[in-house]
Design a protein around this motif. Structure first.
Motif, short mmCIF file in Angstrom:
data_model
loop_
_atom_site.label_atom_id
_atom_site.label_comp_id
_atom_site.label_asym_id
_atom_site.label_seq_id
_atom_site.Cartn_x
_atom_site.Cartn_y
_atom_site.Cartn_z
N VAL A 178 0.83 -1.21 0.00
CA VAL A 178 0.00 0.00 0.00
C VAL A 178 0.86 1.26 0.00
O VAL A 178 0.45 2.30 -0.53
CB VAL A 178 -0.97 0.02 1.20
N VAL A 179 2.04 1.19 0.59
CA VAL A 179 2.96 2.34 0.57
C VAL A 179 3.40 2.60 -0.87
O VAL A 179 3.39 3.74 -1.34
CB VAL A 179 4.17 2.09 1.48
N ALA A 180 3.78 1.53 -1.57
CA ALA A 180 4.17 1.67 -2.98
C ALA A 180 3.01 2.20 -3.81
O ALA A 180 3.21 3.02 -4.72
CB ALA A 180 4.65 0.33 -3.51
N GLU A 181 1.78 1.76 -3.53
CA GLU A 181 0.63 2.22 -4.29
C GLU A 181 0.39 3.71 -4.07
O GLU A 181 0.05 4.44 -5.01
CB GLU A 181 -0.60 1.40 -3.90
N ALA A 182 0.55 4.16 -2.82
CA ALA A 182 0.40 5.59 -2.55
C ALA A 182 1.46 6.39 -3.29
O ALA A 182 1.17 7.46 -3.86
CB ALA A 182 0.48 5.84 -1.05
#
Length: 359
Positions: free
Chosen positions: A270-274
């Motif tokens: 989710v960090v990478a997606e943000a």
């Protein structure tokens, strides 16, 4: 090769050939589930591996601490087929510290199963420098040939029509700009710290609200809502549940920043997606990609109340222009480090090196 049921829909729909040797779903659902089934026991698995391993140039073992790794150790250690092990965070010492009984049992397993598998692999693959460093602290003897490879997800692209509307339909009372938390809502994720810290910046003005998105148990949900009530910010926190599809990307693209205050996180997709959505990210230094994030795409601090308060105060101190610049840097880091084609290239290189006898 996997332990999945051969009749599982995800196996049937997978675009590549899968040798699924698990128990069929109709049989598993109708019978008694034995304790060893939880471990993934499958009587056909080891014979298949021993019979077919030499059909392949290289083998990659994903994960540890289940029956697939027992089969891999039996078939691969001492064989003439090169293999890699990808630990997926399962050598993180956090689990040993927080679950000492399980840690002791895993140390016993390490001596005769996981240890020989890991220590004899052509390379053990980690998805961040932090994961590689932490793995050395878990079990002995540890003699892994370590290698860090890229990991990540596909690029979601720009905001598309309908995504904002799909998200907003789930948070009808959201009127202000917002910080986004999107993950499983669980004590391990530091959700209580986030609510407590958010109360500190919320009392300073009407700047932002907090969206807490993700699945949660009824008991923990009640506990967090009670905490928000006590801190006087219940009306500033929104709970849309699990976000999927357009609603998920609408939430990412619309937020001011992304926050994940976990106590342990091996990677944090989710960090990478943000970051892919050009959003600044604020995480703890227990999210193992914190080194990559703090190269310009966000900030990291300790996984305690003062640390998370500092993170949110740091966010509040940023101007709109500064947030935009950090968001642009975050996207650049995503494209260079976390975009899925980079992961594919790194894994292919690792496989080629294993076949060539390089580590």
């Amino acid at each position: 090769m996997s332990l999945d049921p051969p009749d599982a829909p995800w196996v049937k729909d997978f675009p590549l050939k899968v040798f699924a040797c698990g128990e069929p779903m109709d049989k598993a659902s109708g019978g008694v589930r034995r304790p060893w089934h939880r471990y993934g026991y499958c009587p056909a698995f080891i014979p298949w591996l021993k019979a077919h391993t030499r059909d392949y140039d290289v083998v990659t073992v994903h994960g540890l601490w289940n029956f697939s790794t027992m089969g891999a150790r039996a078939a691969l250690v001492g064989a003439d087929v090169p293999y890699l092990v990808m630990s997926h965070g399962m050598l993180d010492p956090w689990f040993k510290r927080n679950f000492p009984l399980k840690g002791a049992m895993k140390q016993a397993l390490w001596w005769f199963n996981e240890g020989p598998l890991v220590n004899n692999a052509r390379a053990v693959l980690f998805t961040s420098e932090e994961e590689r460093i932490l793995a050395r602290q878990s079990f002995t003897p540890y003699r892994a040939k370590e290698r860090v490879v890229a990991y990540g997800t596909s690029d979601p692209g720009p905001l598309r029509p309908g995504q904002t509307e799909a998200f907003r339909a789930l948070v009808p009372n959201l009127r202000r700009p917002y910080l986004l938390y999107l993950s499983r809502i669980h004590p391990k994720k530091g959700c209580d710290l986030l609510i407590d810290a958010f109360a500190e910046i919320a009392r300073d003005g009407d700047g932002v609200d907090l969206v807490m998105a993700g699945p949660v148990s009824d008991d923990y949900f009640a506990e967090l809502k009670a905490l928000a009530e006590r801190r006087g910010i219940a009306d500033r926190i929104h709970w849309p549940g699990m976000l999927r599809g357009d609603a998920k990307w609408g939430g990412f693209h619309g937020c001011e920043a992304f926050v994940l205050p976990s106590h342990q996180e091996n990677f944090g997709i989710v960090v990478a997606e943000a970051m892919a959505c050009a959003k600044p990210v604020f995480i703890t230094n227990k999210v193992n990609i914190w080194r990559e994030v703090t190269a310009g795409g966000g900030f990291a601090d300790e996984d305690d109340r003062p640390g998370v308060v500092r993170l949110l105060r740091r966010f509040a101190a940023l101007s709109l222009d500064e947030r935009q610049v950090i968001g642009e840097r975050a996207r650049a880091i995503f494209l260079s480090s976390f975009e899925v084609s980079r992961a594919a290239e790194d894994l292919n290189d690792a496989c080629r090196d294993a076949m060539a006898g390089r580590t």
